[in-house]
Scaffold this active site. Structure first.
Site, PDB file in Angstrom:
ATOM      1  N   ARG A  63       1.377  -1.301   0.063  1.00  0.00           N
ATOM      2  CA  ARG A  63       0.249  -0.131  -0.318  1.00  0.00           C
ATOM      3  C   ARG A  63       0.935   1.655  -0.311  1.00  0.00           C
ATOM      4  O   ARG A  63       1.493   1.454   0.020  1.00  0.00           O
ATOM      5  CB  ARG A  63      -0.346   0.238   1.282  1.00  0.00           C
ATOM      6  CG  ARG A  63      -0.327   0.144   2.722  1.00  0.00           C
ATOM      7  CD  ARG A  63      -0.936   0.207   3.515  1.00  0.00           C
ATOM      8  NE  ARG A  63      -0.296   2.183   3.887  1.00  0.00           N
ATOM      9  CZ  ARG A  63       0.405   2.594   3.734  1.00  0.00           C
ATOM     10  NH1 ARG A  63       1.631   2.092   4.626  1.00  0.00           N
ATOM     11  NH2 ARG A  63       0.184   3.979   4.279  1.00  0.00           N
TER      12      ARG A  63
ATOM     13  N   ALA B   2       0.801   5.299  -2.154  1.00  0.00           N
ATOM     14  CA  ALA B   2       0.703   5.330  -3.739  1.00  0.00           C
ATOM     15  C   ALA B   2       2.066   5.140  -4.097  1.00  0.00           C
ATOM     16  O   ALA B   2       2.511   4.471  -5.406  1.00  0.00           O
ATOM     17  CB  ALA B   2       0.504   6.830  -3.314  1.00  0.00           C
TER      18      ALA B   2
ATOM     19  N   ARG C 217      -6.427  -1.392  -7.779  1.00  0.00           N
ATOM     20  CA  ARG C 217      -6.861  -0.346  -7.526  1.00  0.00           C
ATOM     21  C   ARG C 217      -7.314   0.660  -8.281  1.00  0.00           C
ATOM     22  O   ARG C 217      -6.360   1.364  -8.160  1.00  0.00           O
ATOM     23  CB  ARG C 217      -6.249  -0.106  -5.817  1.00  0.00           C
ATOM     24  CG  ARG C 217      -5.711  -1.323  -4.491  1.00  0.00           C
ATOM     25  CD  ARG C 217      -4.649  -0.408  -4.493  1.00  0.00           C
ATOM     26  NE  ARG C 217      -5.833   0.762  -3.210  1.00  0.00           N
ATOM     27  CZ  ARG C 217      -5.565   0.879  -2.149  1.00  0.00           C
ATOM     28  NH1 ARG C 217      -4.697   0.873  -1.481  1.00  0.00           N
ATOM     29  NH2 ARG C 217      -6.333   1.739  -1.556  1.00  0.00           N
TER      30      ARG C 217
ATOM     31  N   GLN D 140      -2.691   2.814  10.888  1.00  0.00           N
ATOM     32  CA  GLN D 140      -1.348   3.028   9.596  1.00  0.00           C
ATOM     33  C   GLN D 140      -0.342   3.568  11.148  1.00  0.00           C
ATOM     34  O   GLN D 140       1.190   3.454  11.256  1.00  0.00           O
ATOM     35  CB  GLN D 140      -1.433   3.558   8.676  1.00  0.00           C
ATOM     36  CG  GLN D 140      -1.911   3.273   7.605  1.00  0.00           C
ATOM     37  CD  GLN D 140      -3.605   4.222   7.389  1.00  0.00           C
ATOM     38  OE1 GLN D 140      -4.269   4.654   9.045  1.00  0.00           O
ATOM     39  NE2 GLN D 140      -4.109   3.909   7.074  1.00  0.00           N
TER      40      GLN D 140
ATOM     41  N   ASP E  95      -1.469  13.545   0.458  1.00  0.00           N
ATOM     42  CA  ASP E  95      -2.108  13.065  -1.265  1.00  0.00           C
ATOM     43  C   ASP E  95      -1.959  13.632  -2.153  1.00  0.00           C
ATOM     44  O   ASP E  95      -2.121  13.661  -3.614  1.00  0.00           O
ATOM     45  CB  ASP E  95      -3.166  12.023  -0.953  1.00  0.00           C
ATOM     46  CG  ASP E  95      -2.879  11.303   0.718  1.00  0.00           C
ATOM     47  OD1 ASP E  95      -2.883  11.198   1.151  1.00  0.00           O
ATOM     48  OD2 ASP E  95      -2.880  10.066  -0.141  1.00  0.00           O
TER      49      ASP E  95
ATOM     50  N   ASN F 217      -4.719  15.310   2.716  1.00  0.00           N
ATOM     51  CA  ASN F 217      -3.486  13.870   3.239  1.00  0.00           C
ATOM     52  C   ASN F 217      -4.729  13.470   4.570  1.00  0.00           C
ATOM     53  O   ASN F 217      -5.630  13.347   4.482  1.00  0.00           O
ATOM     54  CB  ASN F 217      -2.780  14.904   4.020  1.00  0.00           C
ATOM     55  CG  ASN F 217      -1.863  13.437   4.962  1.00  0.00           C
ATOM     56  OD1 ASN F 217      -1.574  12.796   4.346  1.00  0.00           O
ATOM     57  ND2 ASN F 217      -0.907  13.420   6.420  1.00  0.00           N
ATOM     58  N   LYS F 218      -4.131  12.125   5.072  1.00  0.00           N
ATOM     59  CA  LYS F 218      -4.861  11.744   6.081  1.00  0.00           C
ATOM     60  C   LYS F 218      -5.888  12.317   6.782  1.00  0.00           C
ATOM     61  O   LYS F 218      -5.551  13.033   7.551  1.00  0.00           O
ATOM     62  CB  LYS F 218      -3.330  10.696   6.669  1.00  0.00           C
ATOM     63  CG  LYS F 218      -4.008   9.416   7.350  1.00  0.00           C
ATOM     64  CD  LYS F 218      -5.412   8.160   6.655  1.00  0.00           C
ATOM     65  CE  LYS F 218      -4.336   7.727   5.341  1.00  0.00           C
ATOM     66  NZ  LYS F 218      -5.024   7.081   4.804  1.00  0.00           N
TER      67      LYS F 218
END
Lengths: 350, 350
Positions: A46, A48, A89, A201, A242, A252-253
């Site tokens: 996982r 990117a 994906r 994570q 991201d 982002n997350k």
């Protein structure tokens, strides 16, 4: 700790199975495009950039496993492999970017006569996949060096999610690159990792990655990010991204925004680290849809229910941090300071 | 949903076992001081006011189970029960406050001749335990009515942890009291509940309590509190408090501070709801030690490991919110507005 290893003697891609971390450290050997696609689909790999690198090697594995006899058959096989990999994906931009780059190059090599047979084509594609890996690593190294300017001896860095070498496939990472370089240079640095629900994570990957490399890390719940900053336990915040817009809005997350607001309020520097490939200079903040995932990610933890199964859940994966809360954006091409709407373009298009 | 029920015909205290919620709704029957102490120790009943009410009835259960024949023996038995109950959770202020109140009153009744035999003493103590319950309920009702002024039709309230009727034992609660009154009055109101790691009071208790009463609730991770405010999904924040200082510093469940800072930054009203008994007018903010709990609460969820067992963990239970982020503090004696260092004392000492 390099989670993606290409073994040239046996034409095998070994990837560290991230779905089992940190409880089991198992490398799985991929020998064809199908198993590579499955590993991506099942999130055994996982992040990117890591997915991109894996998919590039997946293209090569389609040739080494099927051994087409003609160049024409090789291109057909690569097109077939690309379809299988891309569908693993569908929303992963890096995946399609990597398989397209590999297929396009193969076609060019065949057209130009650079590859005279399938073996030569495989060798050329191996160089290209290595180049994708090396470019990623080089960008992270540059980011790490720029980020190093922002780290002092005895600093503690608050991060979020896993923006380390597991996510990028190189073992270095984006937000964690400066920390790793600092540690390698003998600078005393430690990390506070929030667990990052719902996917954990932080507790599963960041903790594992840093402990493996002997870097000091303290795990906290996501509820404790405010207190650690309030108590003066944090010298700076370093997170990945991201997607970054031309005006400096950072996607982002989920959970990044709260760290940014509190850091800003308390005068703690807040840095975003991302390669220039993560910038989206076209979209407006309202154009970007924030992905929502399965409510059961919140209703359960590692398969165990933690609430009532019928409760309504809102489970966004990303949040957006406005530019006013960001001290600087650190890229492989340099550090971008406010005003971002002027300076982002200058650096990204350098 | 009343989690503590006294059954006078059988001299039994029925408490809803909070350690099993929301997966099983089991009332356990307590018939003596020993089992009451155990229920407190095992957190089958939790929340400061709920523990106080339970302990008060635990004192009565010591008499109804042992049936001492003389008033002198009754006082001895109450002293013994107080010791057992107090040691169940030694740091719980409400526990010792409640058992002391019951013992002291029993001694007075015996000395003054109000109780002529053990049965009369038991009846008088039953009235007192009911009074403790009723006083708590009355205070929550008043807080709820004051809080109601801050709720408009179609509002969504962000909370934290469980500051509801399960924590207070009355079924009403502190931070959730205005929501419950609004709902009862036909005002359309809904709640966003963060799961509140590490103990998951949000997903386990707040969600359960609100769904039981037919109040709309949406569960989010602790990482998503920023985004829901940023997206305009929240009209106000309402939280409880464990301790409030005379200058308005609020100690509450870990994660409260981040909600306060973000609400302040985005112009969303942030209300603290607590009875005046939660005020500590003597201590300075630096005097109050923030309790840290077992690291394994963070390393595991419902007994399942979620990280490496040797990782360093920082697990504070509370955080502190400075007065500048608080719009108002709502008590049973009225609403306290800034400047808190002037106004807290005026209302609390009313």
């Amino acid at each position: 700790l390099i989670p993606i290893i290409w073994r040239d003697d046996s034409n095998t891609l070994s990837i560290l199975d991230q779905s089992l971390l940190p409880f089991q450290k198992v490398f799985i050997d991929l020998k064809d495009a199908e198993s590579t696609a499955l590993a991506i689909k099942n999130m055994q790999v996982r992040g990117a950039p890591a997915i991109g690198i894996t998919a590039a090697y997946g293209m090569i594995l389609s040739l080494t496993s099927k051994r087409p006899s003609t160049l024409q058959d090789a291109i057909k096989e690569l097109s077939r492999a690309k379809q299988i990999l891309d569908s693993a994906r569908p929303t992963a931009v890096n995946l399609i970017w990597a398989t397209s780059r590999m297929l396009k190059l193969a076609e060019t090599y065949v057209e130009n006569g650079n590859a005279k047979n399938v073996n030569e084509l495989i060798q050329l594609l191996k160089s290209e996949a290595k180049k994708i890996f090396d470019e990623e690593y080089e960008a992270e190294l540059q980011m790490g060096l720029y980020g190093l300017e922002k780290i002092n001896d005895n600093d503690t860095i608050l991060t979020q999610c896993n923006a380390g070498g597991l996510a990028t496939g190189t073992g270095l990472g984006t937000a964690l690159a400066p920390v790793k370089l600092a540690h390698a240079l003998g600078i005393n640095v430690s990390v506070i990792a929030p667990e990052t629900r719902p996917w954990l994570q932080g507790s599963r990957l960041t903790v594992y990655e840093l402990l493996e490399e002997g870097i000091k890390v303290t795990l906290i719940t996501d509820t404790a990010v405010g207190l650690v900053m309030y108590k003066g336990m944090v010298n700076s915040v370093m997170v990945g991204a991201d997607r970054i817009l031309s005006d400096g809005h950072v996607f982002n997350k989920i959970g990044t925004f709260k760290e940014a607001v509190i850091a800003h309020e308390l005068g703690i520097p807040f840095y975003v680290l991302a390669p220039t490939s993560s910038f989206d200079l076209k979209s407006n903040v309202n154009d970007v849809k924030i992905e929502e995932r399965d409510p059961n990610e919140v209703r359960t933890i590692r398969g165990i229910p933690i609430t009532l199964e019928n409760v309504n859940v809102y489970n966004p994966v990303f949040d957006v941090t406005p530019p006013k809360y960001i001290t600087a954006i650190i890229t492989e091409k340099g550090i971008i300071y406010p005003p971002f709407s002027e300076n982002v373009k200058k650096i990204v298009n350098k």
